[in-house]
Scaffold this active site. Structure first.
Site: not given
Ligand SMILES: NC(=O)c1ccc[n+]([C@@H]2O[C@H](COP(=O)([O-])OP(=O)(O)OC[C@H]3O[C@@H](n4cnc5c(N)ncnc54)[C@H](O)[C@@H]3O)[C@@H](O)[C@H]2O)c1
Length: 388
Positions: A30, A70, A242, A310
């Site tokens: 990472d 992403t 998502c 988020r």
């Protein structure tokens, strides 16, 4: 196998543990040094796990699995910069015959157009390539990496066979589909299916309110039909990594190709507008004006029993209520702190209105009820409260 997992966040670290349990040796890479030092401390008892931020450690391994973010950029376009960086790193580290897998969620075509293209710009050795999108569901106690069926596809038979062999070692059920584009599309379609259905029940909530009936009762009644119906619940909106984001990846690709994505765009709008709709409902309950009213939002993460903020719709509502010049606080015994704010206690009659956005399993519902004369419940689970 000797495996490198690039990205040791939620997905990558869970995959690392699953792979170690299956007997593989794992290097967890990472770029965030804090992530690595925390993992080194937390997982120090795992002999076959090597968390690192040193690129030199990644040379000559059997498989490289990408699990990087992403997100969308500031213009709401897909941001593949992390995936590109990860691909470049693999190009510098891997040697002929290595298996390269992408688990990060992205649009159909990503494996070939981004990952392979970026690697081949730097390294023209022959690699095996596959797409195996992650399906993990945070805070789900029933479904995990092992028992959630996995779909995958390689760019050729050899790649598919190698990917199947790895995933069969960590998952109970693995299905190969014909191309990486099918696997990538299936992942996006699963989340789009949820996004569209959530938007539909959110619209139903608004219709039912005008009809003076309970949307939750309508949905429960419809759900008694044993075929052709699947239950979704309305809420304050959608959040997390998502549902608000993945469908946009699919819509963008569709539009680039000249295919329609109207449903996806419309569902996104309906879900995004839910906090504004709820704000309106709160105003109605508080005589048309929120100014100087004491309001508490209960639950500010994007779903129950997680700390992830988020895209959380609670934060959108919090801001809207602040802009209405109300005196707003939050109560969340899992998140505890947000910016300069601390989770406020649910004191008896401490507020004019308490809104339950998310119901963590440790929430004391009796304290919620006692905290204000008006309780507005977006979770459909608190009897006697105002519902969406
Ligand atoms: N979290 C979920 O519930 C979930 C479920 C299914 C799929 N996914 C997908 O999996 C992917 C990863 O998601 P996540 O939730 O684990 O994200 P995350 O933010 O928790 O973790 C990503 C990690 O990647 C690291 N990183 C970024 N760039 C890097 C690079 N170039 N090299 C190495 N590390 C790098 C970050 O520091 C971070 O620690 C995303 O595509 C996401 O959409 C997430």
């Amino acid at each position: 196998m000797k495996i490198v997992i690039i990205g040791q966040g939620y997905v990558g670290s869970a995959l690392a543990i699953a792979a170690i349990k299956a007997g593989h040796n794992v290097i967890g890479f990472d770029t965030n040094t804090k992530v690595i030092s925390e993992l080194k401390e937390k997982e120090s008892n795992l002999k076959n796990y090597h968390p690192t931020n040193n690129e030199a450690d990644l040379k000559d391994q059997d498989a490289y699995i990408i699990a990087v973010p992403t997100p969308l950029d500031e213009n709401n376009q897909s941001d593949l910069s992390y995936l590109i960086q990860a691909s470049k790193l693999i190009a510098k580290s891997a040697t002929k015959g290595a298996l390269v897998i992408n688990e990060s969620t992205s649009y159909p075509g990503t494996l070939r157009e981004i990952v392979i293209t970026e690697i081949e710009k730097i390294n023209n050795s022959q690699f095996l390539y596959a797409s195996a999108p992650e399906r993990i569901d945070p805070a789900n106690n029933k479904w995990n990496i092992k028992n959630t069926p996995r779909i995958l596809a390689g760019i050729d038979e050899k790649s598919t066979t190698a990917a199947l062999e790895f995933y069969k070692s960590i998952c109970e059920e693995v299905t190969a589909v014909s191309t990486p584009e099918v696997a990538e599309s299936a992942k996006l379609f699963e989340n789009t299916f949820r996004q569209v259905n959530i938007a539909l029940v959110n619209e139903l909530a608004q219709i039912s309110s005008k009809l003076g009936i309970s949307a939750n009762e309508v949905i429960a009644a419809a759900a008694t039909k044993p075929f052709g119906f699947m239950k979704f619940n309305p809420g304050l909106g959608v959040g997390g990594h998502c549902i608000p984001i993945d469908p946009i990846y699919l819509a963008q690709k569709a539009e680039q190709l000249g295919a329609p994505a109207k449903f996806i765009r419309q569902a996104n709008l309906v879900n995004q507008q839910m906090p504004i709709y709820v704000l309106q409902r709160l105003k109605e309950l508080l005589d048309g004006d929120l100014k100087n009213k004491k309001i508490c939002i209960v639950g500010i993460s994007y779903k129950a029993d997680v700390t992830d903020l988020r895209e959380s719709p609670s934060l959108v509502l919090l801001k809207e209520i602040q802009n209405s010049r109300a005196n707003v606080v939050f109560h969340d015994e899992i998140v505890k702190n947000f910016n300069d704010l601390k989770s406020a206690p649910l004191t008896p009659n401490g507020f004019d209105l308490t809104l339950v956005a998310i119901r963590h399993s440790n929430l004391a519902v009796d304290k919620v009820i006692a905290s204000a004369p008006i309780v507005f419940d977006c979770t459909g689970s608190i009897t006697g409260a105002h519902q969406l």
